[in-house]
Scaffold this active site. Sequence first.
Site, mmCIF file in Angstrom:
data_model
loop_
_atom_site.group_PDB
_atom_site.id
_atom_site.type_symbol
_atom_site.label_atom_id
_atom_site.label_comp_id
_atom_site.label_asym_id
_atom_site.label_seq_id
_atom_site.Cartn_x
_atom_site.Cartn_y
_atom_site.Cartn_z
ATOM 1 N N HIS A 1 23.092 -10.723 31.115
ATOM 2 C CA HIS A 1 23.323 -9.522 30.305
ATOM 3 C C HIS A 1 21.950 -8.967 29.902
ATOM 4 C CE1 HIS A 1 25.509 -7.757 26.527
ATOM 5 N NE2 HIS A 1 25.425 -6.885 27.483
ATOM 6 N N ASP B 1 21.846 -2.870 31.519
ATOM 7 C CA ASP B 1 22.827 -3.799 30.934
ATOM 8 C C ASP B 1 22.921 -5.136 31.663
ATOM 9 O OD1 ASP B 1 24.813 -4.294 28.929
ATOM 10 O OD2 ASP B 1 26.391 -3.938 30.391
ATOM 11 N N ARG C 1 35.767 -3.873 23.287
ATOM 12 C CA ARG C 1 36.171 -5.100 23.974
ATOM 13 C C ARG C 1 36.964 -5.977 23.006
ATOM 14 N NH1 ARG C 1 32.491 -8.108 24.338
ATOM 15 N NH2 ARG C 1 30.680 -6.944 23.630
ATOM 16 N N TYR D 1 40.122 0.704 27.556
ATOM 17 C CA TYR D 1 38.713 0.770 27.125
ATOM 18 C C TYR D 1 37.774 0.219 28.206
ATOM 19 C CZ TYR D 1 34.287 -0.262 25.045
ATOM 20 O OH TYR D 1 32.934 -0.331 24.839
ATOM 21 N N SER E 1 25.256 -6.767 22.585
ATOM 22 C CA SER E 1 25.787 -5.410 22.723
ATOM 23 C C SER E 1 25.329 -4.521 21.563
ATOM 24 C CB SER E 1 27.307 -5.467 22.724
ATOM 25 O OG SER E 1 27.737 -6.400 23.677
ATOM 26 N N CYS F 1 22.436 -3.262 20.719
ATOM 27 C CA CYS F 1 21.158 -3.560 20.046
ATOM 28 C C CYS F 1 20.019 -2.747 20.656
ATOM 29 C CB CYS F 1 20.820 -5.037 20.154
ATOM 30 S SG CYS F 1 21.730 -6.073 19.017
ATOM 31 N N ARG G 1 31.308 6.218 23.835
ATOM 32 C CA ARG G 1 30.477 5.858 24.989
ATOM 33 C C ARG G 1 30.240 7.039 25.922
ATOM 34 N NH1 ARG G 1 28.828 0.262 25.726
ATOM 35 N NH2 ARG G 1 29.671 -0.766 23.895
ATOM 36 N N LYS H 1 31.689 -6.121 32.940
ATOM 37 C CA LYS H 1 31.636 -7.389 32.200
ATOM 38 C C LYS H 1 32.406 -8.470 32.949
ATOM 39 C CE LYS H 1 29.334 -5.439 28.955
ATOM 40 N NZ LYS H 1 27.890 -5.697 28.892
HETATM 41 C C1 OXD Z 1 28.650 -4.317 25.873
HETATM 42 C C2 OXD Z 1 28.510 -3.168 26.776
HETATM 43 O O1 OXD Z 1 29.604 -4.358 25.087
HETATM 44 O O2 OXD Z 1 27.518 -3.135 27.520
HETATM 45 O O3 OXD Z 1 27.796 -5.218 25.944
HETATM 46 O O4 OXD Z 1 29.383 -2.290 26.787
HETATM 47 MN MN MN Z 2 26.380 -4.896 27.498
#
Ligand code: OXD
Ligand code: MN
Length: 601
Positions: A245, A294, A86, A216, A267, A269, A385, A225
Amino acid sequence: MNDIAPAISPPAGMGDKKPRNQAVLDWVQEVATLTQPENVFWCDGSDGENQYLLEQGQRQNIVIKLNDQKVPRSYLHRSNPNDVARVEQFTFICTPTKEEAGPTNHWSDPGETYTKLHGLLKGAMRGRTMFVIPYIMGPPDSPLTKVGFEITDSIYVVLSMRIMTRMGAVAVNRLGDNAKAEWNRGVHSLLDINPERRFICHFPQDNTIISVGSGYGGNVLLSKKCLALRIGSYLANKQGWLAEHMLILGVESPQGRKHYVAAAFPSACGKTNFAMLIPPAHFQGWKVTTVGDDIAWMQIRDGRLYAVNPENGYFGVVPGTSYKSNANAMKSIAHDTIYTNVALTDDGDVWWEGKDGPPPAHAIDWRGNDWTPASPEKAAHPNSRFATPMQNNPVLDPNVEKGEGVPISAIIFGGRRSDTMPLVFQALDWVHGVYLGATMASETTAAATGAVGQVRRDPMAMLPFCGYNIGDYFRHWIRVGGRLENAPLIFHVNWFRKGEDGKFLWPGFGDNMRVLKWIIDRCEGSDAAVESPIGWLPRPHDLDLDELDVPHENVIELLGLDHEQWKTELAAHEKFFESLGGVVPKELLEQRERVAERFKG
Ligand code: OXD
Ligand code: MN
């Protein structure tokens, strides 16, 4: 490998299912007139269409089919190396005034931004196919569910949206033919994948998103998002619900008592790992199930908070995923998955750093170059990913499609912190919990471009995703609490605290069940905690640590408060609040003073 591809010519009867809604037809016509595609492909989300687009994707070198014996019905995509995460610096909230976007967002004037983007989009799809993707976010029969249409010139986006959302007729039918109905307009064009022409722009007042110059996922799967969080949070504030989130998990005791928990972590974690947690052997009979990994949309019903997962799939970080760290994720991504930016082995399998077993003697790395274990570079990008349908998850919660959502007993905030933050503690009440969320922080990861490993404040893990003024967002949270007779209890966790030797003190992964169990016990009225200046803390014997291979002194350290570190922490909270330039509600400023007072007393 390609992102940009020439137009495709679908066979008769494919790509021609226009919806009836005149507002959608007019908008698509308008975008086509601007972008000048060779043709327009109306997606219906069917299997046949998906098969056809996968074939076209292979022919155009956008995806590579993996070995069906190794990973059935799965594909690899490599993005442009300049386009792997991102881009927060190029993400804009274009509200009529700068104040509405607030101090944490990049703002740009809607009129000027539309003009700039229309300039970039002019003729941008010449020679390409323009796909129109109808989709819904949320279970089909939920009052929270939203309809979106995404226009894109990327086959990879269409293939991924089919995994990540409920796509096709379900959206067209839900929208119906009322030209005034609420729906989100998303326009995406790869342009020429140039970082200098990469902008992710949100126009919340128009329920519109325009994303250009990137391929991306986080920038271009506009459902995620952009709609579910940035536009979603803006709508939630206006309409009285929460777009967060957060993962959502269910936890059931051997006696059959079940609770649902929502948890916000920045993100990368470990949200996906936590949402699919496998309890250690000692917790026989306990079950953890996933509602979402998410995003949570939550509404108030009967004085309680109920959550749905608006998504249909998981877009997770691959490196580090293994049978040891997350067997459920490994099973989920073992078939019907699109991988992006992992390595390709000589036998058509995928590989990444942290996968079980030895590395392959030779592979093609995420940039498409030869790779061996002696190569200095990583084989998979750290933010590589997977996109996989949630139906692949062996521990998918049975209530995931329930329109009213699942009742939330606890909310957890957490971050990646080497020091200061104990393993777990509980807020004294709702507003204190909002303060914990508002001041949470984490060491940065590879999910966004920029330096990795720096502590940054990330309120409710929404810093990059809150679509309006963060002060109003905090106020909204406080207001929601006031409407809840049976509010979830709020907790803060930190799986990442390190000892003096720089090693993690806590094993994490499945052993996080021990923390979850304490949280559930607290929700059921357990008094196994002591009050401390920062909230309710467990003592070592309050946690079920049987059969845990962690020295007792580590546990003491994990649950301890270092007063010097907390002095620094509270000063950082003050600085952070100040940096927001007067938008922070006084209730939260008071909370900070109260914690400081409690440390003195
Ligand atoms: C983030 C994702 O970046 O979920 O939070 O991809
Ligand atoms: Mn996320």
